[in-house]
Design a protein around this motif. Structure first.
Motif, PDB file in Angstrom:
ATOM      1  N   ASP A  21       0.856  -1.185   0.000  1.00  0.00           N
ATOM      2  CA  ASP A  21       0.000   0.000   0.000  1.00  0.00           C
ATOM      3  C   ASP A  21       0.893   1.237   0.000  1.00  0.00           C
ATOM      4  O   ASP A  21       1.377   1.661   1.045  1.00  0.00           O
ATOM      5  CB  ASP A  21      -0.927  -0.001   1.215  1.00  0.00           C
ATOM      6  CG  ASP A  21      -2.039   1.040   1.093  1.00  0.00           C
ATOM      7  OD1 ASP A  21      -1.848   2.022   0.343  1.00  0.00           O
ATOM      8  OD2 ASP A  21      -3.093   0.880   1.734  1.00  0.00           O
ATOM      9  N   ARG A  23       0.994   5.171  -1.465  1.00  0.00           N
ATOM     10  CA  ARG A  23       0.210   6.255  -2.052  1.00  0.00           C
ATOM     11  C   ARG A  23       0.980   7.561  -1.927  1.00  0.00           C
ATOM     12  O   ARG A  23       1.601   7.832  -0.899  1.00  0.00           O
ATOM     13  CB  ARG A  23      -1.145   6.411  -1.343  1.00  0.00           C
ATOM     14  CG  ARG A  23      -1.955   5.129  -1.221  1.00  0.00           C
ATOM     15  CD  ARG A  23      -3.084   5.320  -0.225  1.00  0.00           C
ATOM     16  NE  ARG A  23      -3.673   4.063   0.184  1.00  0.00           N
ATOM     17  CZ  ARG A  23      -4.852   3.613  -0.215  1.00  0.00           C
ATOM     18  NH1 ARG A  23      -5.567   4.357  -1.056  1.00  0.00           N
ATOM     19  NH2 ARG A  23      -5.319   2.458   0.206  1.00  0.00           N
ATOM     20  N   ASN A  24       0.889   8.370  -2.985  1.00  0.00           N
ATOM     21  CA  ASN A  24       1.462   9.723  -2.953  1.00  0.00           C
ATOM     22  C   ASN A  24       2.951   9.728  -2.619  1.00  0.00           C
ATOM     23  O   ASN A  24       3.440  10.604  -1.906  1.00  0.00           O
ATOM     24  CB  ASN A  24       0.696  10.600  -1.955  1.00  0.00           C
ATOM     25  CG  ASN A  24      -0.802  10.597  -2.209  1.00  0.00           C
ATOM     26  OD1 ASN A  24      -1.243  10.686  -3.356  1.00  0.00           O
ATOM     27  ND2 ASN A  24      -1.584  10.466  -1.155  1.00  0.00           N
ATOM     28  N   THR A  45      -1.686  -1.595  -3.836  1.00  0.00           N
ATOM     29  CA  THR A  45      -2.069  -0.209  -4.096  1.00  0.00           C
ATOM     30  C   THR A  45      -0.811   0.599  -4.359  1.00  0.00           C
ATOM     31  O   THR A  45       0.070   0.701  -3.505  1.00  0.00           O
ATOM     32  CB  THR A  45      -2.833   0.392  -2.903  1.00  0.00           C
ATOM     33  OG1 THR A  45      -4.046  -0.337  -2.696  1.00  0.00           O
ATOM     34  CG2 THR A  45      -3.170   1.850  -3.168  1.00  0.00           C
ATOM     35  N   SER A  47      -0.850   4.109  -5.816  1.00  0.00           N
ATOM     36  CA  SER A  47      -1.621   5.228  -6.329  1.00  0.00           C
ATOM     37  C   SER A  47      -0.829   6.523  -6.236  1.00  0.00           C
ATOM     38  O   SER A  47      -0.291   6.855  -5.173  1.00  0.00           O
ATOM     39  CB  SER A  47      -2.928   5.361  -5.536  1.00  0.00           C
ATOM     40  OG  SER A  47      -3.697   6.435  -6.004  1.00  0.00           O
ATOM     41  N   ASN A  48      -0.757   7.239  -7.367  1.00  0.00           N
ATOM     42  CA  ASN A  48      -0.016   8.498  -7.429  1.00  0.00           C
ATOM     43  C   ASN A  48       1.433   8.306  -6.989  1.00  0.00           C
ATOM     44  O   ASN A  48       1.923   8.958  -6.068  1.00  0.00           O
ATOM     45  CB  ASN A  48      -0.697   9.569  -6.566  1.00  0.00           C
ATOM     46  CG  ASN A  48      -0.144  10.961  -6.828  1.00  0.00           C
ATOM     47  OD1 ASN A  48       0.401  11.239  -7.894  1.00  0.00           O
ATOM     48  ND2 ASN A  48      -0.277  11.837  -5.839  1.00  0.00           N
ATOM     49  N   THR A  49       2.112   7.394  -7.674  1.00  0.00           N
ATOM     50  CA  THR A  49       3.492   7.051  -7.315  1.00  0.00           C
ATOM     51  C   THR A  49       4.483   7.391  -8.423  1.00  0.00           C
ATOM     52  O   THR A  49       5.596   6.863  -8.447  1.00  0.00           O
ATOM     53  CB  THR A  49       3.605   5.554  -6.963  1.00  0.00           C
ATOM     54  OG1 THR A  49       3.063   4.776  -8.040  1.00  0.00           O
ATOM     55  CG2 THR A  49       2.869   5.233  -5.681  1.00  0.00           C
ATOM     56  N   ASP A  71      -4.909  -1.461  -7.297  1.00  0.00           N
ATOM     57  CA  ASP A  71      -5.140  -0.030  -7.489  1.00  0.00           C
ATOM     58  C   ASP A  71      -3.845   0.608  -7.992  1.00  0.00           C
ATOM     59  O   ASP A  71      -2.867   0.735  -7.248  1.00  0.00           O
ATOM     60  CB  ASP A  71      -5.576   0.623  -6.171  1.00  0.00           C
ATOM     61  CG  ASP A  71      -5.860   2.116  -6.313  1.00  0.00           C
ATOM     62  OD1 ASP A  71      -5.595   2.684  -7.394  1.00  0.00           O
ATOM     63  OD2 ASP A  71      -6.343   2.717  -5.338  1.00  0.00           O
ATOM     64  N   TYR A  74      -3.955   7.131 -10.863  1.00  0.00           N
ATOM     65  CA  TYR A  74      -3.232   8.410 -10.822  1.00  0.00           C
ATOM     66  C   TYR A  74      -1.721   8.227 -11.035  1.00  0.00           C
ATOM     67  O   TYR A  74      -0.898   8.692 -10.259  1.00  0.00           O
ATOM     68  CB  TYR A  74      -3.508   9.147  -9.508  1.00  0.00           C
ATOM     69  CG  TYR A  74      -4.915   9.672  -9.435  1.00  0.00           C
ATOM     70  CD1 TYR A  74      -5.242  10.909  -9.975  1.00  0.00           C
ATOM     71  CD2 TYR A  74      -5.920   8.909  -8.855  1.00  0.00           C
ATOM     72  CE1 TYR A  74      -6.548  11.383  -9.927  1.00  0.00           C
ATOM     73  CE2 TYR A  74      -7.229   9.376  -8.816  1.00  0.00           C
ATOM     74  CZ  TYR A  74      -7.529  10.616  -9.346  1.00  0.00           C
ATOM     75  OH  TYR A  74      -8.824  11.078  -9.310  1.00  0.00           O
ATOM     76  N   ASN A  75      -1.399   7.507 -12.090  1.00  0.00           N
ATOM     77  CA  ASN A  75      -0.022   7.429 -12.570  1.00  0.00           C
ATOM     78  C   ASN A  75      -0.028   7.808 -14.051  1.00  0.00           C
ATOM     79  O   ASN A  75      -1.000   8.402 -14.532  1.00  0.00           O
ATOM     80  CB  ASN A  75       0.544   6.023 -12.348  1.00  0.00           C
ATOM     81  CG  ASN A  75       0.848   5.750 -10.880  1.00  0.00           C
ATOM     82  OD1 ASN A  75       1.795   6.280 -10.325  1.00  0.00           O
ATOM     83  ND2 ASN A  75       0.031   4.911 -10.240  1.00  0.00           N
TER      84      ASN A  75
END
Length: 281
Positions: A21, A23-24, A45, A47-49, A71, A74-75
């Motif tokens: 997991d 994120r960001n 997950t 996300s945005n990585t 998930d 946002y990449n």
């Protein structure tokens, strides 16, 4: 405090994870080798990585057999997905806000949520889509380049609660069997090229809360049963269509109670600016 996980791209991970997991955080632009070596993932997950790579084939082959939750939203992940992804346990997949292209893939029959919003998928939704994913509850396909007609088999997904096909290139009529969607909460098919009449079956009592049909070529009169039977209806957008006739009286009354004063022009719905927030009591 910040956690810095600074390893080389080729670092051989000495562990096997069941869950990731992240994120960001920036782990891109490529999928690192330590991630590709994970063969026992159940949930992942990322996300945005800041990943702007294509998904390594090895990652699919090694992880998809048992993965349940994926998930990668946002990449800037690009490339094509396999037309048939062998992920029998997958129930949640979110690849939204990426740059995936190519035809729409077929996934697990156990899928509950599918989110491919804001990508570059093109072509048709497979005609047997509804039969292949009967457990689907949430389907997000907005802002792609999908075309063709909306498959009638979607009506077989009786658990469907959210359907968003906004801003694609769909044409033709909407499937008739709306009444099978007794659990539907959101229908958003705005900004397509759909046409024909709205089926009367849409007025069968349901839990529908949001209905957006704007910026299409729907015509005919709008079924008043929709406003009489859908007691949970919160928001309706019919703008920029070709409906004719009078606004249903129940809708007009409820819109007035919300502070919206619909104006008529020759008995035609005010489709140039028709956004109706209808709060039903």
């Amino acid at each position: 405090m910040s956690l810095i996980f600074n390893v080389s791209y080729q670092w051989p991970a000495p562990f096997k994870l069941y869950t990731i997991d992240i994120r960001n955080c920036s782990i891109g632009p490529s999928f690192p080798a330590w991630l590709q070596s994970q063969t026992e993932l159940l949930t992942a997950t990322l996300s945005n990585t800041n990943i702007s790579d294509s998904i390594p084939e090895e990652l699919f082959l090694k992880s998809c057999v048992q993965i349940e939750y994926l998930d990668l939203s946002y990449n800037r992940i690009h490339g094509r997905l396999p037309l048939q992804m062998t992920c029998p346990s997958l129930y949640h997949i979110d690849l939204s806000h990426n740059r995936f292209a190519g035809p729409f893939p077929l996934l697990s029959a156990n899928l509950s949520l599918l989110n491919f919003e804001s990508s570059l998928f093109s072509g048709l939704i497979p005609s047997q889509f509804g039969q292949l994913m009967p457990e689907l509850r949430e389907l997000y396909l907005s802002e792609n380049q999908l075309n063709g007609t909306i498959p009638a088999s979607m009506c077989n997904m009786t658990n469907l609660a959210i359907l968003t096909l906004r801003t694609n290139q769909f044409y033709g009529e909407f499937p008739e069997a709306w009444s099978l969607w007794s659990n539907i909460l959101v229908i958003d098919v705005g900004y397509n090229n759909l046409s024909g009449h709205i089926p009367i079956s849409m007025g069968v009592p349901s839990s529908r809360a949001i209905l957006k049909l704007n910026n299409n070529n729907f015509g005919g009169t709008f079924p008043s049963l929709i406003f009489e039977n859908c007691t949970n209806l919160k928001s309706v957008d019919l703008g920029s269509n070709k409906f004719i006739g009078d606004l249903p009286s129940m809708m007009s009354q409820n819109c007035s109670s919300c502070g919206y004063d619909p104006t008529f022009s020759g008995g035609i719905y005010p489709n140039t600016c028709a956004v109706f927030p209808c709060f039903m009591s």
